[in-house]
Design an enzyme around this catalytic site. Structure first.
Site, short mmCIF file in Angstrom:
data_model
loop_
_atom_site.label_atom_id
_atom_site.label_comp_id
_atom_site.label_asym_id
_atom_site.label_seq_id
_atom_site.Cartn_x
_atom_site.Cartn_y
_atom_site.Cartn_z
N ARG A 304 0.83 -1.21 0.00
CA ARG A 304 0.00 0.00 0.00
C ARG A 304 0.87 1.27 0.00
O ARG A 304 0.46 2.31 -0.51
CB ARG A 304 -1.01 0.01 1.14
CG ARG A 304 -2.22 0.89 0.84
CD ARG A 304 -3.26 0.81 1.94
NE ARG A 304 -4.39 -0.06 1.63
CZ ARG A 304 -5.44 0.29 0.87
NH1 ARG A 304 -5.51 1.48 0.31
NH2 ARG A 304 -6.42 -0.56 0.66
N GLU A 695 -10.16 5.64 7.11
CA GLU A 695 -8.73 5.92 7.14
C GLU A 695 -8.30 7.23 6.48
O GLU A 695 -7.41 7.92 7.00
CB GLU A 695 -7.96 4.78 6.46
CG GLU A 695 -8.02 3.47 7.21
CD GLU A 695 -7.53 2.32 6.36
OE1 GLU A 695 -8.25 1.90 5.43
OE2 GLU A 695 -6.41 1.83 6.60
N1 MTE Z 1 -12.54 4.70 14.36
C1 MTE Z 1 -12.60 4.34 15.65
N2 MTE Z 1 -13.37 5.07 16.48
N3 MTE Z 1 -11.90 3.28 16.14
C2 MTE Z 1 -11.09 2.52 15.33
O1 MTE Z 1 -10.46 1.58 15.79
N4 MTE Z 1 -10.20 2.20 13.05
C3 MTE Z 1 -9.89 2.83 11.77
C4 MTE Z 1 -11.13 3.51 11.20
N5 MTE Z 1 -11.75 4.34 12.19
C5 MTE Z 1 -10.99 2.90 13.95
C6 MTE Z 1 -11.76 3.99 13.50
C7 MTE Z 1 -9.38 1.91 10.78
S1 MTE Z 1 -7.74 1.50 10.84
C8 MTE Z 1 -10.17 1.39 9.79
S2 MTE Z 1 -9.53 0.37 8.61
C9 MTE Z 1 -11.60 1.69 9.71
O2 MTE Z 1 -12.03 2.50 10.80
C10 MTE Z 1 -12.36 0.37 9.70
O3 MTE Z 1 -13.73 0.53 9.76
P1 MTE Z 1 -14.64 0.78 8.46
O4 MTE Z 1 -14.16 -0.18 7.42
O5 MTE Z 1 -15.98 0.49 8.95
O6 MTE Z 1 -14.39 2.19 8.07
N1 HPA Z 2 -5.85 -2.67 4.04
C1 HPA Z 2 -6.02 -3.07 5.31
N2 HPA Z 2 -5.83 -4.28 5.72
C2 HPA Z 2 -5.44 -5.17 4.83
C3 HPA Z 2 -5.24 -4.84 3.50
C4 HPA Z 2 -5.45 -3.52 3.08
O1 HPA Z 2 -5.30 -3.16 1.91
N3 HPA Z 2 -4.84 -5.94 2.86
C5 HPA Z 2 -4.79 -6.90 3.80
N4 HPA Z 2 -5.16 -6.45 4.98
MO1 MOS Z 3 -7.34 -0.39 9.24
S1 MOS Z 3 -5.30 -0.12 9.33
O1 MOS Z 3 -7.21 -1.13 7.65
O2 MOS Z 3 -7.50 -1.68 10.32
#
Ligand code: MTE
Ligand code: HPA
Ligand code: MOS
Length: 744
Positions: A304, A695
């Site tokens: 990534r 993210e």
């Molecule tokens: N928001 C909160 N409050 N707590 C979390 O742990 N994780 C982040 C983001 N926002 C997180 C967060 C990360 S690393 C990711 S990948 C996404 O939430 C995952 O959730 P989603 O796919 O529902 O956005």
């Molecule tokens: N994002 C987050 N987590 C992952 C990914 C990615 O692209 N690929 C494998 N695990």
């Molecule tokens: Mo988020 S770093 O893809 O859990």
């Protein structure tokens, strides 16, 4: 609409791992971990432990019934050290006792005879030693060698980035309970219930159908529990298998900080070539990723970094190479952005470097190179770009030149306080870069009282995914969300889940839920039509009949009121043999302007504002979206400014508690965070066109680094190295490293 958990959160009633009532007879685990970063493990002395009060037993690598291995991508991570230790904090033995305190006290009584071996903490040293976990990865677009020859300007440099502690409020932990016929149920604070299930099966030797993993919610994961919840679940499960008792382990904060991996530090080289019109013509970068002692998720994180190495810019000639370097640190892992932010920091450093040498603002170079529709990313996908739209709408609303003028005027009269501003465009690809992971399932039941239960593979960790799932079901059935209950993430109800990660959980699980609900809705429409004496084709709506009557009537007619649906993102794929493809369902764009004031006597600074125009698509929940943006920005600022992970040369974590590791608190958040939604209406693969928001906003925080750097440059003529975080200490060193260099 509010997050459906907000009521129970503020009342302290939400259930986390440590709130699950324990069963009588539960044992408590504590790990004895390596005090040494690299060495030969000659023996472990547990004789003192067995005498301790309440201790039931000690488990060592040789006691495991299954395989002593939890490495998912590369089998290089034993559950318990065997033969050698590779980082400080590596689990060696499990102590089981009747209480938590007894287990912790007893674990301290274990000693190990370890013959020390050389410790490597620097990824460049590891690379020079040839210690790469996987072969280097490379992206190539055009021909950089030829292009550099024609560039009007070429600049080369180096960028250093440190790691970041996840600091989820709820630490890692698990609770394993023995079930009938040798099965085990595991409650785990994990983003990846299936990853935990697989790890548990591996270390116990049980088949997957005998292991159930259940997740109510997490007190934050931020990537730290995508892979690294597995060890603690494995430890509890192994102990349950051996003793026949329920076993719980919830880590103390210092255990968690010491034993788990963090965001990957990187050391990178860049070379950037521009033409006379500030167009970036060529870019080369080499990324040395500090992976830590075992593979964990380092290869996809590294990939990534490559996917995002040109951020929001179109560059026709790119060569980017990335090295996954093995060091004697805890295995580093996923962290919000998953390597993308690291790639973006390096291109932003290269642009800042070029701007400095050419006597223009970085913004001029950034603006001149924003992606346009149809531009090719180095990995072959073509952009559907909102980069220029978000930039110009941000400019129209926030007025970049007025903000710049304000800073310049302030700096002209202020000797020791200096303001700096920086622009930070972002472009983040949505989908797991490993295509097979982009699938999800949802199980929906409509009960005879009209209430609806939804189970998906998504894990709630504060990001509001359960709220979105409830909204999807409510929208399809035309119900109030209070009629929908989203249940725990459980491997018996939903199998073979991808982790909740890559910001893709709402899209993947939301689409699966939408399909399930629509299927039930079709059946109900037929019943409604017949209740009204019509044909379905005559355009009947669910709202034409009373919902509860409809559901009961359907049940009496023996119509199926349940559905288990599957969704797989269409149209994506990536071929690593050519390093080209269409890996992302879509991209999220945005532009932020960050303003800071640096106290040039003390090196302290304040973030005055972060103003961004952010691409929501069409947000299905702006409250949740704004929360994600504010949280992401503050987490990104923390990484860029005050959060400093320090390991000494022996691989020992010095920033091992909240007294030595500073995270943003309420006083260090920006005085102003302004979010202007960029409403885009292109057809995309987001659930209800509501683009992923988890993210991307973290990366706006990168702007703070460059804003602070600009403020320092307003104080004195200097070229600070690209080395984050910009702690007040490092700011001060940049302000005064050479005497009498002040401008004023
Ligand atoms: N928001 C909160 N409050 N707590 C979390 O742990 N994780 C982040 C983001 N926002 C997180 C967060 C990360 S690393 C990711 S990948 C996404 O939430 C995952 O959730 P989603 O796919 O529902 O956005
Ligand atoms: N994002 C987050 N987590 C992952 C990914 C990615 O692209 N690929 C494998 N695990
Ligand atoms: Mo988020 S770093 O893809 O859990």
């Amino acid at each position: 609409m509010k997050n459906i958990d907000s009521h129970s959160h503020v009342r302290g009633e939400s259930v986390y791992l440590d709130d699950i009532p324990v069963i009588r007879g539960t044992l408590y685990a504590c790990v004895f971990d390596s005090p040494i970063a690299h060495g030969k493990l000659k023996s472990v002395d547990t004789s003192e432990v067995e005498k301790c009060e309440g201790v039931i037993r000690v488990i060592l690598a040789g006691d495991l019934i299954g395989e002593n291995q939890i490495g998912g991508i590369v089998p290089d991570e034993p559950l318990l050290a065997d033969g050698g230790v590779h980082f400080v904090g590596q689990p060696i033995a499990i102590v089981l006792a009747e209480t938590e305190e007894q287990a912790r006290k007893a674990a301290k009584k274990i000693t190990a005879d370890i013959e020390p071996l050389p410790v490597v903490t620097d990824p460049r040293v590891a690379a020079a030693n040839g210690d790469l976990i996987v072969p280097p990865k490379k992206f190539v677009l055009g021909d950089t060698a030829a292009a550099f020859a024609d560039c009007a300007h070429v600049f080369e440099g180096r960028a250093e980035q440190n790691g970041q502690e996840h600091l989820y409020i709820e630490t890692q932990g698990a609770y394993a309970v023995p079930m009938e016929s040798g099965g085990i149920r595991v409650y785990s604070s994990t983003q990846g219930p299936t990853a935990v299930q697989r790890a548990v099966c591996r270390v116990t030797g049980l088949p997957m159908h005998k292991v159930e993993v259940d997740v109510q919610r997490l007190g934050g994961g931020f990537g730290g529990k995508e892979d690294q919840a597995n060890a603690w679940a494995g430890i509890c499960a192994v102990a349950t298998q051996i003793t026949g008792k329920p076993v719980k382990y919830a880590l103390h904060r210092m255990e968690d900080m010491r034993m788990t991996g963090k965001r990957h530090p990187y050391s990178s080289d860049y070379k950037i070539g521009l033409d006379a019109d500030l167009k970036i013509v060529a870019y080369e970068a080499s990324f040395y990723q500090n992976a830590g002692a075992s593979c964990d998720l380092s290869p996809p994180v590294l990939e990534r970094t490559l996917f995002h190495c040109t951020n929001s810019y179109y560059i026709p000639n790119v060569t980017a190479t990335a090295y996954c370097c093995r060091t004697n640190l805890p295995p580093n892992t996923a962290f919000r952005g998953f390597g993308g932010p690291q790639g973006m920091f390096v291109i932003e450093s290269a642009i800042a470097h070029a701007a400095e040498k050419l006597g223009v603002t970085a913004a001029e170079i950034q603006r001149a190179n924003l992606l346009e529709d149809g531009d090719e990313f180095p990995y072959g996908q073509l952009a559907e770009s909102e980069a220029a739209a978000s930039w110009s709408q941000a400019d129209a609303s926030f007025d970049f030149s007025a903000l710049r003028l304000e800073a310049d005027e302030f700096n002209a009269t202020s000797k020791y306080l200096k303001k700096g501003i920086a622009l930070m465009p972002i472009c983040f690809g949505i989908s797991f870069t490993k295509t097979p992971m982009n699938q999800a399932r949802s199980l929906v039941h409509v009960y005879t009282d009209g209430s609806v239960a939804v189970s998906t593979g998504a894990v709630e960790m504060g990001q509001g995914v359960n709220t979105k799932m409830a909204q999807v079901a409510a929208a399809v059935f035309g119900l109030d969300v209070t009629m929908v209950k989203v249940h725990t993430t459980n491997t018996l109800r939903i199998a073979n889940t991808s982790p909740t990660a890559a910001s893709a959980a709402a899209d993947l699980n939301g689409k699966a839920t939408q399909i399930a609900c629509e299927t039930i809705r079709e059946r109900l429409l037929d019943v409604a039509a017949s209740m009204l004496g019509k044909e379905t084709s005559e355009g009947v709506a669910l709202s034409d009949v009373d919902w509860k009557d409809l559901v009961m009537e359907a049940h009496l007619r023996r119509v199926n009121l349940s559905e288990h649906s599957h969704y797989a993102t269409p149209g994506i794929g990536f071929d690593w043999s050519t390093a080209k493809g269409h890996p992302f369902a879509y991209h999220v764009y945005g532009t932020a302007i960050v303003g800071v004031t640096v106290d040039c006597l003390r090196g302290r600074y304040e973030i005055d504002y972060v103003k961004c125009c952010h691409d929501f698509g069409t947000s299905m929940n702006t409250a949740v979206g704004l929360g994600q943006i504010e949280g992401g920005i503050v987490q990104g600022l923390g990484w860029m400014t005050m959060e400093e992970v320090v390991y000494d040369e022996n691989g020992k974590l010095r920033s091992n508690a909240l007294s030595t590791y500073k995270v943003p608190d309420i006083y260090s958040v920006p005085k102003e965070i302004d979010v202007l939604p960029l409403h885009t209406n292109r057809n995309n693969l987001a659930i209800f066109n509501s683009k992923a928001v988890g993210e991307p906003p973290l990366m706006y925080g990168i702007g703070a680094y460059f804003a602070i750097r600009n403020a320092i440059k307003a104080f004195r003529d200097c070229e600070p190295e690209f080395d984050c975080p910009f702690t007040p200490e490092r700011v001060l060193m940049n302000l005064y490293s050479e005497p009498n260099a002040e401008k004023n």
